[in-house]
Motif scaffolding. Structure first.
Motif, mmCIF file in Angstrom:
data_model
loop_
_atom_site.group_PDB
_atom_site.id
_atom_site.type_symbol
_atom_site.label_atom_id
_atom_site.label_comp_id
_atom_site.label_asym_id
_atom_site.label_seq_id
_atom_site.Cartn_x
_atom_site.Cartn_y
_atom_site.Cartn_z
ATOM 1 N N PRO A 1 -33.679 -48.771 97.160
ATOM 2 C CA PRO A 1 -33.624 -47.912 98.321
ATOM 3 C C PRO A 1 -32.356 -48.358 99.080
ATOM 4 C CG PRO A 1 -34.964 -49.873 98.478
ATOM 5 C CD PRO A 1 -34.793 -49.746 97.056
ATOM 6 N N LYS A 2 -31.619 -49.283 98.882
ATOM 7 C CA LYS A 2 -30.354 -49.755 99.907
ATOM 8 C C LYS A 2 -29.066 -49.267 99.104
ATOM 9 C CE LYS A 2 -32.681 -53.394 102.298
ATOM 10 N NZ LYS A 2 -32.588 -54.876 102.925
ATOM 11 N N CYS A 3 -29.330 -48.572 98.000
ATOM 12 C CA CYS A 3 -28.191 -48.150 97.163
ATOM 13 C C CYS A 3 -27.041 -47.398 97.855
ATOM 14 C CB CYS A 3 -28.691 -47.224 95.991
ATOM 15 S SG CYS A 3 -27.458 -46.953 94.802
ATOM 16 N N THR A 4 -25.946 -47.414 97.709
ATOM 17 C CA THR A 4 -24.546 -46.886 98.142
ATOM 18 C C THR A 4 -24.213 -45.595 97.199
ATOM 19 O OG1 THR A 4 -23.140 -48.532 97.181
ATOM 20 C CG2 THR A 4 -23.910 -49.149 99.228
ATOM 21 N N PRO A 5 -23.950 -44.605 97.711
ATOM 22 C CA PRO A 5 -23.351 -43.757 96.754
ATOM 23 C C PRO A 5 -22.329 -44.403 95.541
ATOM 24 C CG PRO A 5 -23.097 -43.001 98.736
ATOM 25 C CD PRO A 5 -23.386 -44.464 98.800
ATOM 26 N N ASP A 6 -21.379 -45.211 95.958
ATOM 27 C CA ASP A 6 -20.529 -45.747 95.182
ATOM 28 C C ASP A 6 -21.391 -46.524 93.990
ATOM 29 O OD1 ASP A 6 -18.259 -44.572 96.334
ATOM 30 O OD2 ASP A 6 -17.894 -46.449 97.647
ATOM 31 N N ARG A 7 -22.371 -47.267 94.100
ATOM 32 C CA ARG A 7 -23.111 -47.925 93.259
ATOM 33 C C ARG A 7 -23.858 -47.006 92.365
ATOM 34 N NH1 ARG A 7 -23.274 -52.518 90.223
ATOM 35 N NH2 ARG A 7 -25.445 -53.463 89.965
ATOM 36 N N ALA A 8 -24.330 -46.033 92.896
ATOM 37 C CA ALA A 8 -25.110 -44.963 92.166
ATOM 38 C C ALA A 8 -24.107 -44.176 91.153
ATOM 39 C CB ALA A 8 -25.851 -43.901 93.193
ATOM 40 N N ALA A 9 -22.986 -43.866 91.724
ATOM 41 C CA ALA A 9 -22.235 -43.103 90.860
ATOM 42 C C ALA A 9 -21.646 -44.335 89.509
ATOM 43 C CB ALA A 9 -20.697 -42.875 91.495
ATOM 44 N N GLU A 10 -21.447 -45.601 89.960
ATOM 45 C CA GLU A 10 -21.024 -46.648 88.662
ATOM 46 C C GLU A 10 -22.212 -46.560 87.668
ATOM 47 O OE1 GLU A 10 -20.701 -50.318 90.667
ATOM 48 O OE2 GLU A 10 -18.739 -49.981 91.413
ATOM 49 N N ASN B 1 -41.770 -53.940 89.605
ATOM 50 C CA ASN B 1 -41.528 -53.847 91.175
ATOM 51 C C ASN B 1 -40.145 -53.712 91.654
ATOM 52 O OD1 ASN B 1 -44.211 -54.873 91.245
ATOM 53 N ND2 ASN B 1 -43.868 -57.033 90.940
ATOM 54 N N THR B 2 -39.158 -53.862 90.819
ATOM 55 C CA THR B 2 -37.731 -53.739 91.129
ATOM 56 C C THR B 2 -37.191 -52.300 90.725
ATOM 57 O OG1 THR B 2 -36.938 -54.958 89.383
ATOM 58 C CG2 THR B 2 -37.251 -55.912 91.604
ATOM 59 N N TYR B 3 -38.037 -51.469 89.843
ATOM 60 C CA TYR B 3 -37.727 -50.194 89.249
ATOM 61 C C TYR B 3 -36.365 -50.385 88.415
ATOM 62 C CZ TYR B 3 -40.689 -48.385 93.064
ATOM 63 O OH TYR B 3 -41.661 -48.121 93.792
ATOM 64 N N ASP B 4 -36.636 -51.513 87.721
ATOM 65 C CA ASP B 4 -35.513 -51.764 86.646
ATOM 66 C C ASP B 4 -35.886 -50.989 85.210
ATOM 67 O OD1 ASP B 4 -33.318 -52.647 85.205
ATOM 68 O OD2 ASP B 4 -33.796 -55.009 85.965
ATOM 69 N N LEU B 5 -35.283 -49.712 85.457
ATOM 70 C CA LEU B 5 -35.687 -48.885 84.082
ATOM 71 C C LEU B 5 -35.292 -49.344 82.749
ATOM 72 C CD1 LEU B 5 -35.419 -45.341 85.873
ATOM 73 C CD2 LEU B 5 -37.640 -46.693 85.407
ATOM 74 N N PRO B 6 -34.219 -49.847 82.813
ATOM 75 C CA PRO B 6 -33.550 -50.307 81.446
ATOM 76 C C PRO B 6 -34.654 -51.471 80.741
ATOM 77 C CG PRO B 6 -31.836 -49.843 82.810
ATOM 78 C CD PRO B 6 -32.780 -49.740 83.588
ATOM 79 N N VAL B 7 -34.942 -52.286 81.533
ATOM 80 C CA VAL B 7 -35.823 -53.578 81.466
ATOM 81 C C VAL B 7 -37.173 -52.979 80.911
ATOM 82 C CG1 VAL B 7 -37.027 -55.575 81.946
ATOM 83 C CG2 VAL B 7 -34.697 -55.111 82.475
ATOM 84 N N LEU B 8 -37.666 -52.039 81.780
ATOM 85 C CA LEU B 8 -38.963 -51.506 81.435
ATOM 86 C C LEU B 8 -38.936 -50.710 80.172
ATOM 87 C CD1 LEU B 8 -39.937 -49.912 84.715
ATOM 88 C CD2 LEU B 8 -41.011 -51.953 83.581
ATOM 89 N N LEU B 9 -37.899 -50.016 79.801
ATOM 90 C CA LEU B 9 -37.708 -49.243 78.604
ATOM 91 C C LEU B 9 -37.808 -50.046 77.211
ATOM 92 C CD1 LEU B 9 -36.917 -46.727 76.732
ATOM 93 C CD2 LEU B 9 -34.537 -47.062 77.443
ATOM 94 N N GLY B 10 -36.909 -51.472 77.581
ATOM 95 C CA GLY B 10 -36.617 -52.196 76.393
ATOM 96 C C GLY B 10 -38.022 -52.980 76.033
ATOM 97 N N SER B 11 -38.604 -53.400 77.067
ATOM 98 C CA SER B 11 -40.033 -53.977 77.067
ATOM 99 C C SER B 11 -41.259 -52.909 76.100
ATOM 100 C CB SER B 11 -40.746 -54.443 78.261
ATOM 101 O OG SER B 11 -39.711 -55.229 79.105
ATOM 102 N N VAL B 12 -41.037 -51.698 76.532
ATOM 103 C CA VAL B 12 -41.889 -50.653 76.000
ATOM 104 C C VAL B 12 -41.617 -50.763 74.180
ATOM 105 C CG1 VAL B 12 -42.324 -48.167 75.573
ATOM 106 C CG2 VAL B 12 -42.292 -49.329 78.022
ATOM 107 N N LEU B 13 -40.199 -50.526 74.160
ATOM 108 C CA LEU B 13 -39.668 -50.584 72.693
ATOM 109 C C LEU B 13 -40.061 -51.778 71.674
ATOM 110 C CD1 LEU B 13 -36.118 -49.017 73.192
ATOM 111 C CD2 LEU B 13 -38.222 -47.850 72.330
ATOM 112 N N VAL B 14 -39.943 -53.018 72.622
ATOM 113 C CA VAL B 14 -40.249 -54.269 71.686
ATOM 114 C C VAL B 14 -41.784 -54.115 71.699
ATOM 115 C CG1 VAL B 14 -40.614 -56.535 72.059
ATOM 116 C CG2 VAL B 14 -38.317 -55.558 72.721
ATOM 117 N N GLY B 15 -42.670 -53.824 72.727
ATOM 118 C CA GLY B 15 -44.022 -53.857 72.390
ATOM 119 C C GLY B 15 -44.536 -52.793 71.169
ATOM 120 N N SER B 16 -43.957 -51.654 71.222
ATOM 121 C CA SER B 16 -44.195 -50.726 70.152
ATOM 122 C C SER B 16 -43.893 -51.011 68.834
ATOM 123 C CB SER B 16 -43.647 -49.332 70.687
ATOM 124 O OG SER B 16 -42.210 -49.395 70.422
#
Length: 327
Positions: A41-50, A288-303
């Protein structure tokens, strides 16, 4: 047999591939803004662009998926704030919240979960098969009724209540306090720190395996080949443990294989209560932190674990049950 294994292996690989593509589409090709979600939620435009540039979110979907698949096979580099971060194969993404490749995070958490599930599996499989076999062998006796009633009583108590009671009143008092130490550094501390999780998960699941084993053994001991073995004068102990158990274990092994795969990706409550930094706790924090890459990796490892355990169970099943013949 070899042809059967090759067919099952090819099927397993195809399932993992489809899951990988579907999971990537679900997490990073959604109509929402993945970069903004990852950034917070506190993301800056520059960080989102990165983040957008690092994940190549402006590229067409097929190119994004292709880059991700290439990273899994050959590794990938992420440019963040002018710094290139290496992600060695198999690269499952990069956690912008924690500043580490997802593979490293899962690599740190997975041994904890494997330790919990492996130790508990030894307890509930060994205890369940032993008690279930004894109950089937002495069917209708006090021992049989005690085993069945005890298993039903244990299963009637919700698991989260058992975990909480153990954590509040036994952990650190009767059982050593829960904490994780690497196995190779200190095996005794490793076992002591996981004892509470092992006993809780193992004994609660042993109740179900007692009933599974009892039912399978009753059916197995009623088969014609068992009666034939008895008529030949073979001792009852050998009939039960040499002939009956081998066939009776087949359906139980199928269940335990799927249970282990399920628990490897579902130890969230156990790890949270006992404070063990496993895969479940990592996934919860990523959620809780909406860390999508970690969630994606966990799903792949679980499957992947689930598919490989299915394959392993199918192979073991054919060796355990002499009635099974695969062309």
């Amino acid at each position: 047999m070899l042809l059967y294994i090759l067919r099952r292996a090819a099927s397993a690989i195809s399932v993992i591939f489809v899951t990988l593509v579907a999971s990537y589409a679900l997490f990073l090709l959604a109509p929402t803004d993945p970069a903004g979600t990852i950034c917070g939620p506190k993301c800056t435009p520059d960080r989102a662009a990165e983040i957008t540039k690092a994940l190549e979110l402006e590229e067409p979907p097929l190119l994004q998926i292709g880059a991700y698949l290439k990273g899994v096979v050959a590794g990938r580099d992420y440019e963040i704030g002018g710094t290139v971060r290496e992600c060695d194969a198999p690269c499952l993404g990069y956690s912008f919240a924690l500043g580490r490749p997802v593979t490293e995070l899962i690599g740190d958490a997975l041994p904890v979960t494997l330790s919990i599930v492996g130790g508990a599996a030894i307890i509930y499989f060994g205890t369940g098969v032993l008690v279930g076999t004894l109950a089937a062998r002495h069917r209708g006796t006090t021992l049989d009724r005690l085993a069945v009633s005890s298993s039903l009583t244990i299963n009637s108590v919700p698991y989260f209540i058992v975990v909480l009671l153990v954590a509040l009143y036994l952990s650190g008092v009767v059982i050593p306090r829960s904490e994780y130490h690497p196995l190779l550094e200190n095996p005794l501390a490793w076992a002591a720190g996981l004892m509470a999780a092992w006993l809780t998960l193992g004994l609660t699941n042993a109740a179900s395996y007692t009933r599974y084993s009892r039912a399978a053994m009753i059916e197995s001991l009623g088969q014609d080949y068992v009666r034939t073995a008895r008529s030949k004068g073979i001792s009852e102990r050998r009939v039960v443990y040499r002939h009956g158990v081998r066939a009776g274990l087949s359906p139980v092994v199928t269940i335990v294989g799927l249970d282990i795969a399920y628990q490897l990706t579902n130890t969230l409550f156990t790890e949270s209560i006992f404070g063990l930094p496993g895969l479940g706790l990592l996934t919860l924090r990523a959620f809780n932190t909406y860390d999508l890459p970690v969630l994606l990796g966990s799903v792949l490892v679980g499957s992947t674990v689930l598919v490989l355990m299915n394959l392993l169970v199918d192979i073991i099943y054919s060796f355990l049950d002499p009635r099974v013949r695969i062309a």
